[in-house]
Design a protein around this motif. Structure first.
Motif, PDB file in Angstrom:
ATOM      1  N   VAL A 169       0.850  -1.205   0.000  1.00 33.68           N
ATOM      2  CA  VAL A 169       0.000   0.000   0.000  1.00 33.68           C
ATOM      3  C   VAL A 169       0.877   1.244   0.000  1.00 33.68           C
ATOM      4  O   VAL A 169       0.643   2.188  -0.762  1.00 33.68           O
ATOM      5  CB  VAL A 169      -0.954   0.027   1.222  1.00 33.68           C
ATOM      6  N   LYS A 170       1.902   1.249   0.845  1.00 33.02           N
ATOM      7  CA  LYS A 170       2.821   2.399   0.938  1.00 33.02           C
ATOM      8  C   LYS A 170       3.504   2.635  -0.411  1.00 33.02           C
ATOM      9  O   LYS A 170       3.635   3.765  -0.847  1.00 33.02           O
ATOM     10  CB  LYS A 170       3.877   2.157   2.019  1.00 33.02           C
ATOM     11  N   GLU A 171       3.935   1.562  -1.059  1.00 33.79           N
ATOM     12  CA  GLU A 171       4.614   1.657  -2.362  1.00 33.79           C
ATOM     13  C   GLU A 171       3.676   2.190  -3.450  1.00 33.79           C
ATOM     14  O   GLU A 171       4.124   2.842  -4.377  1.00 33.79           O
ATOM     15  CB  GLU A 171       5.125   0.276  -2.788  1.00 33.79           C
ATOM     16  N   GLN A 172       2.389   1.879  -3.323  1.00 37.88           N
ATOM     17  CA  GLN A 172       1.415   2.266  -4.351  1.00 37.88           C
ATOM     18  C   GLN A 172       0.781   3.631  -4.069  1.00 37.88           C
ATOM     19  O   GLN A 172      -0.251   3.951  -4.646  1.00 37.88           O
ATOM     20  CB  GLN A 172       0.329   1.198  -4.491  1.00 37.88           C
ATOM     21  N   GLY A 173       1.366   4.398  -3.160  1.00 37.12           N
ATOM     22  CA  GLY A 173       0.867   5.747  -2.944  1.00 37.12           C
ATOM     23  C   GLY A 173       0.094   5.958  -1.661  1.00 37.12           C
ATOM     24  O   GLY A 173      -0.477   7.019  -1.453  1.00 37.12           O
ATOM     25  N   LYS A 174       0.034   4.967  -0.791  1.00 35.46           N
ATOM     26  CA  LYS A 174      -0.578   5.085   0.533  1.00 35.46           C
ATOM     27  C   LYS A 174      -2.111   5.183   0.472  1.00 35.46           C
ATOM     28  O   LYS A 174      -2.699   5.090  -0.586  1.00 35.46           O
ATOM     29  CB  LYS A 174       0.015   6.274   1.301  1.00 35.46           C
ATOM     30  N   ASN A 175      -2.724   5.379   1.666  1.00 36.91           N
ATOM     31  CA  ASN A 175      -4.168   5.577   1.799  1.00 36.91           C
ATOM     32  C   ASN A 175      -4.971   4.460   1.135  1.00 36.91           C
ATOM     33  O   ASN A 175      -5.886   4.723   0.366  1.00 36.91           O
ATOM     34  CB  ASN A 175      -4.571   6.950   1.252  1.00 36.91           C
ATOM     35  N   GLY A 176      -4.615   3.210   1.430  1.00 33.34           N
ATOM     36  CA  GLY A 176      -5.327   2.095   0.825  1.00 33.34           C
ATOM     37  C   GLY A 176      -5.348   0.878   1.734  1.00 33.34           C
ATOM     38  O   GLY A 176      -4.841   0.903   2.860  1.00 33.34           O
ATOM     39  N   ILE A 177      -5.939  -0.181   1.199  1.00 35.07           N
ATOM     40  CA  ILE A 177      -6.084  -1.445   1.920  1.00 35.07           C
ATOM     41  C   ILE A 177      -5.546  -2.555   1.027  1.00 35.07           C
ATOM     42  O   ILE A 177      -5.879  -2.602  -0.161  1.00 35.07           O
ATOM     43  CB  ILE A 177      -7.582  -1.725   2.237  1.00 35.07           C
ATOM     44  N   GLN A 178      -4.725  -3.437   1.602  1.00 32.17           N
ATOM     45  CA  GLN A 178      -4.175  -4.536   0.821  1.00 32.17           C
ATOM     46  C   GLN A 178      -4.237  -5.825   1.628  1.00 32.17           C
ATOM     47  O   GLN A 178      -3.733  -5.884   2.739  1.00 32.17           O
ATOM     48  CB  GLN A 178      -2.719  -4.223   0.448  1.00 32.17           C
TER      49      GLN A 178
END
Length: 188
Positions: A169-178
């Motif tokens: 999530v951090k690598e993909q731009g943050k503010n998400g759920i994985q």
């Protein structure tokens, strides 16, 4: 003599509290989280049921500390923990692992869609700013999830996999759920 033993027992209670709870937020700390996770995994293994481990990281928290100072950063962590506590299910366990890292044990795992909706509610709660010392602070959060027993049965491995999912999530731009998946493991 009586007062000395009372003082002694009060110190034991305080020491036990300090050993198991985060002194800033009052949430369970890393040690207590690990203890609870170990107990839960044993019980769930016996019952053949599932639960989830969710790692939560406040995005750009270092920036808040650097620009506003650690005092405001600490108040922000307290507000984050209060907001999350209000939103989580009664039996779930929220802990502060240190810094801006939190972890959640979700007891009643039914399916990915239900869990995603639950965690999405937590993620969306960050859209509302935090009012701290008359300052409006905005932040977001990233969430990484692993599921017992499908991802792992070992608690250390469950934690590692939730952390790996969080890293995605951090690598993909943050503010998400994985959710953890074997694709994540293969790509690292």
């Amino acid at each position: 003599e009586m007062s000395a033993s009372l003082v002694g027992s009060e110190m034991c209670i305080r020491d036990r509290y300090m050993a198991n709870y985060d002194d800033l937020t009052g949430l369970p700390n890393r040690k207590m989280f690990m203890d609870k996770l170990t107990l839960i995994s044993k019980a769930y293994k016996k019952n053949k049921s599932e639960f989830a481990v969710v790692f939560i990281d406040i995005d750009n928290f270092k920036e808040i500390n650097d620009t506003m100072g650690h005092y405001i950063g600490d108040l922000c962590l307290c507000e984050v923990s209060k907001r999350l506590i209000r939103l989580i299910n009664k039996n779930d366990v929220l802990a502060r692992l240190g810094g801006d890292e939190f972890a959640l044990i979700v007891h009643k795992y039914q399916d990915k869609k239900t869990l995603f909706n639950y965690i999405e509610k937590l993620r969306k709660s960050f859209e509302k700013s935090f009012l701290i010392e008359k300052c409006e602070l905005r932040s977001s959060a990233s969430f990484g999830i692993s599921i017992f027993p499908q991802d792992a049965e070992d608690v250390i491995e469950l934690i590692r996999l939730a952390d790996k999912a969080l890293y995605v999530v951090k690598e993909q731009g943050k503010n998400g759920i994985q959710f953890f998946s074997n694709d994540i493991e293969a790509s690292s």
